[in-house]
Motif scaffolding. Sequence first.
Motif, short mmCIF file in Angstrom:
data_model
loop_
_atom_site.label_atom_id
_atom_site.label_comp_id
_atom_site.label_asym_id
_atom_site.label_seq_id
_atom_site.Cartn_x
_atom_site.Cartn_y
_atom_site.Cartn_z
N LEU A 8 45.94 26.07 33.63
CA LEU A 8 44.91 25.45 34.44
C LEU A 8 44.79 26.13 35.80
O LEU A 8 43.69 26.46 36.25
N ALA A 9 45.90 26.37 36.46
CA ALA A 9 45.88 27.01 37.78
C ALA A 9 45.31 28.41 37.69
O ALA A 9 44.56 28.85 38.56
N ILE A 10 45.69 29.15 36.64
CA ILE A 10 45.19 30.52 36.48
C ILE A 10 43.68 30.52 36.30
O ILE A 10 42.95 31.26 36.95
N ILE A 11 43.19 29.63 35.41
CA ILE A 11 41.75 29.60 35.13
C ILE A 11 40.96 29.20 36.37
O ILE A 11 39.96 29.82 36.72
N ILE A 12 41.44 28.17 37.06
CA ILE A 12 40.72 27.71 38.25
C ILE A 12 40.74 28.77 39.33
O ILE A 12 39.73 29.03 40.00
N SER A 13 41.86 29.42 39.52
CA SER A 13 41.94 30.47 40.53
C SER A 13 40.98 31.58 40.23
O SER A 13 40.24 32.05 41.10
N LEU A 14 40.96 32.03 38.98
CA LEU A 14 40.04 33.09 38.60
C LEU A 14 38.59 32.63 38.70
O LEU A 14 37.71 33.41 39.05
N HIS A 15 38.34 31.36 38.41
CA HIS A 15 36.98 30.82 38.54
C HIS A 15 36.45 31.02 39.94
O HIS A 15 35.32 31.47 40.13
N PHE A 16 37.26 30.74 40.96
CA PHE A 16 36.78 30.91 42.33
C PHE A 16 36.64 32.37 42.70
O PHE A 16 35.71 32.76 43.38
N ILE A 17 37.57 33.20 42.23
CA ILE A 17 37.47 34.62 42.53
C ILE A 17 36.21 35.20 41.91
O ILE A 17 35.49 35.98 42.52
N LEU A 18 35.92 34.78 40.67
CA LEU A 18 34.81 35.36 39.94
C LEU A 18 33.48 34.79 40.35
O LEU A 18 32.44 35.39 40.08
N SER A 19 33.45 33.63 41.00
CA SER A 19 32.18 32.99 41.31
C SER A 19 31.54 33.50 42.59
O SER A 19 30.42 33.14 42.90
N PHE A 20 32.20 34.35 43.35
CA PHE A 20 31.62 34.85 44.59
C PHE A 20 30.49 35.80 44.26
O PHE A 20 30.60 36.66 43.42
N SER A 21 29.36 35.67 44.97
CA SER A 21 28.17 36.39 44.56
C SER A 21 28.00 37.74 45.26
O SER A 21 27.17 38.53 44.85
N HIS A 22 28.74 38.02 46.32
CA HIS A 22 28.52 39.26 47.06
C HIS A 22 29.53 40.32 46.66
O HIS A 22 30.60 40.04 46.15
N GLU A 23 29.17 41.57 46.96
CA GLU A 23 29.96 42.68 46.45
C GLU A 23 31.41 42.66 46.91
O GLU A 23 32.31 43.07 46.19
N GLU A 24 31.67 42.13 48.11
CA GLU A 24 33.03 42.16 48.63
C GLU A 24 33.95 41.19 47.91
O GLU A 24 35.15 41.20 48.10
N TYR A 25 33.37 40.31 47.08
CA TYR A 25 34.18 39.34 46.39
C TYR A 25 34.52 39.77 44.97
O TYR A 25 35.07 39.00 44.20
N GLY A 26 34.15 41.00 44.59
CA GLY A 26 34.56 41.53 43.30
C GLY A 26 33.60 41.17 42.20
O GLY A 26 32.67 40.40 42.36
N ARG A 27 33.84 41.75 41.04
CA ARG A 27 33.01 41.53 39.88
C ARG A 27 33.76 40.74 38.83
O ARG A 27 34.99 40.72 38.77
N ALA A 28 32.99 40.09 37.98
CA ALA A 28 33.57 39.13 37.05
C ALA A 28 34.01 39.77 35.75
O ALA A 28 33.52 40.80 35.34
N THR A 29 34.98 39.13 35.11
CA THR A 29 35.39 39.47 33.75
C THR A 29 35.51 38.19 32.97
O THR A 29 35.69 37.11 33.52
N SER A 30 35.40 38.28 31.65
CA SER A 30 35.32 37.09 30.80
C SER A 30 36.68 36.42 30.65
O SER A 30 37.71 37.08 30.58
N LEU A 31 36.64 35.07 30.52
CA LEU A 31 37.84 34.30 30.22
C LEU A 31 37.73 33.67 28.84
O LEU A 31 38.40 32.69 28.54
N ASP A 80 24.21 44.30 46.71
CA ASP A 80 24.09 43.55 45.46
C ASP A 80 22.97 44.08 44.56
O ASP A 80 22.69 43.47 43.53
N LEU A 81 22.35 45.19 44.94
CA LEU A 81 21.13 45.63 44.26
C LEU A 81 21.29 45.74 42.75
O LEU A 81 20.44 45.27 41.99
N GLY A 82 22.37 46.36 42.29
CA GLY A 82 22.55 46.52 40.86
C GLY A 82 22.58 45.19 40.13
O GLY A 82 21.93 45.02 39.09
N GLY A 83 23.31 44.22 40.67
CA GLY A 83 23.37 42.90 40.06
C GLY A 83 22.07 42.14 40.16
O GLY A 83 21.70 41.38 39.26
#
Length: 395
Positions: A8-31, A80-83
Motif C-alpha cells: 500500500l505504501a509503495i503504491i501510494i508513494s508512486l501514485h504521488f510521484i507519477l501524478s505530477f504534471s510538469h517535467e521536473e516531477y518525472g514521467r510515469a510508468t505503469s503499476l 511539457d510540449l511533448g506530453g
Amino acid sequence: MRYVVLVLAIIISLHFILSFSHEEYGRATSLSHLSEQFKGSQPHPPYQDGVPEEYYAQPSAPAQGRRANATFVFLARNGDLGGVVTSMKQVEDRFNKEFQYPYVFLNEEPFSDEFKERVQTLTDSKIEFGLIPKEDWVQPEWIDEERAAAARKKMADDKVIYGGSVPYRNMCRFNSGFFYRHELLHKYKYYWRVEPDVTFFCDLHYDPFLLMQDQKKVYGFTISLYEYPATIPTLWDSVKEFIKENPDLVEPDNAMKFISDDEGNSYNNCHFWSNFEIGDLDFWRGEAYSKFFDFLDKKGGFYYEVSNITVGLCERQADQVLQRWGDAPVHSIGAALFAKKDQIHFFNDIGYRHNPFQHCPQGELHKKGKCWCDPKDNFDYEWYSCLKHYDALFA
C-alpha cells in the motif's frame, strides 16, 4: 498484514510521484503488474451512465449544431510540449475534431513560439495562450516564510520527493482557487481539464458539455481514489471548522457520504482524481466555494503542511510522499459539500488513463466507443478505488 501495508505504501508513494504534471516531477510508468494482485474479489454491477441517445452527434457537421459555452484548459510549461501534443492529438481524434471547442493554455511564463506553433497545427479550433498573474501563482506575502521554510526543510531532510519545492505547492494552490479566475476563462461557463501525457481510449460522439448544461451537472470525473492521509493531516479539521462557521452554505442534498463514512466526523480520504475534470466554472466562482477556498488558503496548508506520520515497515517509502494540500481533495470536498449529489457525474463512457490508473469502459460502452483499452485493466472497483462510495450515494 505487514505485506499489505508495505505494498500500500509503495503504491501510494508512486501514485504521488507519477501524478505530477510538469517535467521536473518525472514521467510515469505503469503499476498494472501490482494492481493485478489486488483485483476486487466481490462482484459489482456495471455502472449505468444513462446518456440519452439524442446527445449523440450525427455524422454531418455537429460543430454547427447546438453548443455549450465551454473550453479545454491546459496548465502547462514549455517543457511539457511533448506530453501536451500527445494529449491534445487524442482529444482531437477522439472528440474535438467533430465539435471544435476552443482551448485555453495557461503558463506561469510566456509560451515559446515553438510551443504555440506545434499545438496550433493539431486543431482548427481557436487557441488562446495566457500568462498566469504573479499574484495568483507565487507564495503569497502573508504566508509565514519562516514556518513554511521550516516545513520544507524538514521534508527535504527526510528526503521527501519535492519536499522543498515551492513551485509544486504554487501549482496546487493555483488549481484549487485561481485557474477559474483567469481572465481568459471569464467568458466561459464550462471547462474540460486536460494534462500532458494522458490517454483517451474511446471515440466520443456526444457532447459532454451539453450533458453538463442540460442536466445541471457541476462536476464530472472518470477516476476516484483514496488520498494518502499523511499528506493532509490538518485538512479535515479545517473543513469541519468551516462547516461549523458556515452551515448555511452546505447543500442539504450533498455528497457527504462520498467523503465521509461517519456523517462528517472524519474524512475517509476519497477524492476525484482532478487531472481529469469537466466542470462548471460558475460553481467554483460561486459564494460557497469561494469562501471555502479563501478560508483554507488563510490556513496556509498549501505551504505549511508537514507530518511525522510513517507507515511501520515501510518508513522509507512513506517518507517519499509530499505533505501538502492538493487540488484534488480540495475540489472533491468542495463539490461534495456545496453541490447536490446528483450534480456530480461519472463519465463512464470516457476511457481515460493518467499513469498509473485508468478507467476503461465495460461491455456495450466499450464497443460503442470503439475503445482500444483492455477491459480487464480497469480501476473502477479495485481495492484502492472510491467508485463504490460514489455508487452508494444513489443506492
